[in-house]
Design an enzyme around this catalytic site. Structure first.
Site, PDB file in Angstrom:
ATOM      1  N   ALA A   1       0.849  -1.183   0.000  1.00 22.80           N
ATOM      2  CA  ALA A   1       0.000   0.000   0.000  1.00 22.80           C
ATOM      3  C   ALA A   1       0.885   1.234   0.000  1.00 22.80           C
ATOM      4  O   ALA A   1       2.102   1.151   0.145  1.00 22.80           O
ATOM      5  CB  ALA A   1      -0.888  -0.002   1.246  1.00 22.80           C
ATOM      6  N   LYS A   2       0.232   2.353  -0.178  1.00 23.30           N
ATOM      7  CA  LYS A   2       0.896   3.655  -0.235  1.00 23.30           C
ATOM      8  C   LYS A   2       1.892   3.826   0.934  1.00 23.30           C
ATOM      9  O   LYS A   2       2.976   4.342   0.767  1.00 23.30           O
ATOM     10  CB  LYS A   2      -0.202   4.726  -0.159  1.00 23.30           C
ATOM     11  CG  LYS A   2       0.259   6.094  -0.512  1.00 23.30           C
ATOM     12  CD  LYS A   2       0.087   6.394  -1.984  1.00 23.30           C
ATOM     13  CE  LYS A   2       0.706   7.740  -2.270  1.00 23.30           C
ATOM     14  NZ  LYS A   2       1.250   7.864  -3.598  1.00 23.30           N
ATOM     15  N   ARG A   3       1.466   3.376   2.122  1.00 18.88           N
ATOM     16  CA  ARG A   3       2.332   3.613   3.281  1.00 18.88           C
ATOM     17  C   ARG A   3       3.665   2.873   3.206  1.00 18.88           C
ATOM     18  O   ARG A   3       4.582   3.159   3.972  1.00 18.88           O
ATOM     19  CB  ARG A   3       1.579   3.259   4.577  1.00 18.88           C
ATOM     20  CG  ARG A   3       1.395   1.779   4.787  1.00 18.88           C
ATOM     21  CD  ARG A   3       0.386   1.473   5.875  1.00 18.88           C
ATOM     22  NE  ARG A   3      -0.412   0.328   5.499  1.00 18.88           N
ATOM     23  CZ  ARG A   3      -0.006  -0.915   5.620  1.00 18.88           C
ATOM     24  NH1 ARG A   3       1.162  -1.179   6.127  1.00 18.88           N
ATOM     25  NH2 ARG A   3      -0.775  -1.915   5.239  1.00 18.88           N
TER      26      ARG A   3
ATOM     27  N   GLY B   1       5.594   3.196   0.852  1.00 14.37           N
ATOM     28  CA  GLY B   1       6.433   3.989  -0.067  1.00 14.37           C
ATOM     29  C   GLY B   1       5.589   4.322  -1.279  1.00 14.37           C
ATOM     30  O   GLY B   1       4.385   4.118  -1.290  1.00 14.37           O
TER      31      GLY B   1
ATOM     32  N   GLU C   1       5.848   7.947  -9.695  1.00 14.54           N
ATOM     33  CA  GLU C   1       6.663   8.330  -8.533  1.00 14.54           C
ATOM     34  C   GLU C   1       8.017   7.633  -8.569  1.00 14.54           C
ATOM     35  O   GLU C   1       9.031   8.199  -8.175  1.00 14.54           O
ATOM     36  CB  GLU C   1       5.933   7.996  -7.236  1.00 14.54           C
ATOM     37  CG  GLU C   1       4.707   8.862  -7.030  1.00 14.54           C
ATOM     38  CD  GLU C   1       3.895   8.440  -5.817  1.00 14.54           C
ATOM     39  OE1 GLU C   1       4.439   8.481  -4.703  1.00 14.54           O
ATOM     40  OE2 GLU C   1       2.730   8.027  -6.005  1.00 14.54           O
TER      41      GLU C   1
END
Ligand code: GLU
Length: 496
Positions: free
Chosen positions: A265-267, A269, A275
């Protein structure tokens, strides 16, 4: 004369050749997990097969038009070029589902005509009430088939009233089973599965209908997708059977987990491909890294180009256990790939990270940093000194040395620099060694401290590329000015 019922075109096929597709829904950024799916489809098509791109844009509520172009740009950047599109011969546009609506309507009509699907007029409110009641009673939420039993007259009446209408799949009894190329034998009881909406009241198909019609018409031989889609597969198999088609081979690739073994998930990285590009990962490294999230060559080899992967990847070597995303491994591979580029090519890749650098500066810069970096975005920091004059204070310059020792060493270093960057490092080290020999403290540490003074004078940075390369980048005038300024600064007060 009335027209006969519409019929579907003949599917595309390449006898004996694989046809695989990546079928993203354009609803946001292209994530690393999606790209892993694209890569696996691309590689598993093999060098002889075809890889298709199909934009599944039939969910108009979640549709983001800008995603369509973004996805294509990201795939091109990664080198995952699709081999065909609807306008053969032209520059390859992808297949786009919203441009193919009549095909799904034809399939839905056929399903209804043969009793495998039925029109449903239930309002959103009714469905919500139904679900709420089922939830309250601890039951699974599902459609209660109220419209399955409408008579043709009732259907005509509801249509005449202008009631919004959808088409639902009539889930047959029995079970849906297949031999998954990754997971092995799979079996689902159809009784557990809801009567899925196939065609929505806006005339758009749902994912399930469009997906099956397209995979069939595009002659897709193997469907490779993330394991999250497993619950949809029985619905697809029912649709294939109802339409009289044989399904493709199916392969569900494992989840990608973060280092904490939770779903990536986003958390953990950055998650969007853009990105990773902005952080200075090379497409070669990302591709190489992603291939190992669910595949292994069965050897110790770890560096693969995309075309090697397309030649080597097989279904037999796909793994069914979840893959863990290891950012350090990505960094390591990125370093390997950075060092594989020619300095000219690395310079070109560095261009966007160094807008201040001139075209001629890029290749020498690449040579300076090639051995030291793992990500391209480290370079602006490493070379910050080149575009802004550092103005280190006296205490910063001399650090743990005495001010006088720093001053005297720099003064002797000045003529060495004036002779130009060739042989500079050896000359400086020799100078530092003889200065250190006269010092009481450990000579090695002293040499380091003396060299540090020069580094700070020239760059203002504790860490920089080798001094001769820095001097070359700055040019003799700037070098001279900076060293003299540092000398002034160290001289500063009269107490030297
Ligand atoms: N459109 C689906 C997605 O967004 C495709 C899933 C599949 O490949 O079946 O991932």
């Amino acid at each position: 004369m009335s027209e006969g019922p519409a019929s579907l075109p003949t599917p595309s096929s390449l006898p004996g050749r694989r046809r695989l597709r990546f079928a993203p829904s354009p609803t946001g950024a292209l994530h690393i997990g999606n790209v892993r799916t694209a890569l696996f489809n691309y590689c598993l098509a093999g060098p002889e097969g075809r890889f298709l791109l199909r934009i599944e844009d039939t969910d108009r509520e979640r549709y983001r038009p800008e995603s369509v172009l973004e996805y294509q740009a990201e795939l091109r950047w990664l080198g995952l070029l699709w081999d065909e599109g609807p306008d053969l011969g032209g520059p390859c546009a992808p297949y786009v589902e919203s441009e193919r609506l009549p095909l799904y309507r034809t399939a839905a009509d056929q399903l209804v005509a043969e009793g495998n699907a039925y029109p449903c007029f239930c309002s959103r409110e009714r469905l919500e009430e139904l679900r709420a009641a089922q939830r309250a009673g601890g039951l699974p939420t599902r459609y209660d088939r109220r419209c399955l039993h409408l008579s043709p007259d009732e259907v005509s009446e509801l249509r005449a009233e202008g009631r919004p209408e959808v088409v639902r799949l009539r889930m047959p009894e029995g079970e849906s089973a297949w031999d998954d190329l990754v997971l092995g034998p799979q079996r689902f009881d159809n009784a557990e599965i809801d009567d899925q909406v196939l065609l929505k009241s806006d005339g758009y198909p749902t994912y399930h209908l469009a997906h099956v019609v397209d995979d069939h018409l595009m002659g897709v031989t193997h469907v490779v997708r993330a394991v999250e889609w497993l619950p949809s597969t029985p619905k697809h198999l029912v649709l294939y059977r109802a339409l009289g088609w044989s399904p493709p081979e199916l392969a569900h690739v494992p989840l990608v987990l973060g280092p904490d073994r939770q779903k990536l998930a986003k958390r953990h990285g950055a998650a969007a491909v853009s990105e990773y590009r902005e952080m200075g990962y090379l497409p070669e490294a990302l591709v190489n890294f992603l291939a190992f999230l669910g595949w292994s060559p069965g050897t110790e080899e770890e560096v693969f180009t995309l075309s090697e992967l397309r030649a080597r990847m097989t279904f037999e070597r796909l793994q069914s256990s979840p893959a863990v995303f290891d950012g350090q491994r990505l960094d390591y591979l990125n370093g390997v790939w950075i060092r594989r580029l020619s300095p000219g090519e690395l310079g070109r890749r560095l261009g966007p990270f160094l807008p201040q650098a001139s075209a001629e500066q890029l290749e020498p810069i690449a040579e300076m940093v090639q051995e030291r970096i793992r990500r391209l975005d480290e370079v602006p920091g490493l070379l910050a000194f080149a575009w802004t004059d550092p103005e280190p204070s006296a205490s910063m310059l001399h650090g743990s040395l005495s001010r006088m020792a720093a001053h005297d060493f720099l003064e002797t270093a000045l003529p060495v620099f004036q002779r130009g960057p060739g042989g500079l490092m050896d000359a400086l080290r020799a100078l530092a060694s003889s200065a250190a020999a006269s010092s009481a403290v450990g000579a090695k540490a002293e040499v380091r401290r003396l060299m540090r003074v020069v580094r700070i004078a020239l760059t203002g940075q504790e860490v920089s590329p080798p001094l001769d390369a820095c001097a070359r980048l700055l040019g003799p005038d700037v070098v001279d000015r900076r060293l003299r300024r540092a000398l002034e600064e160290l001289r500063g007060s009269a107490d030297l």
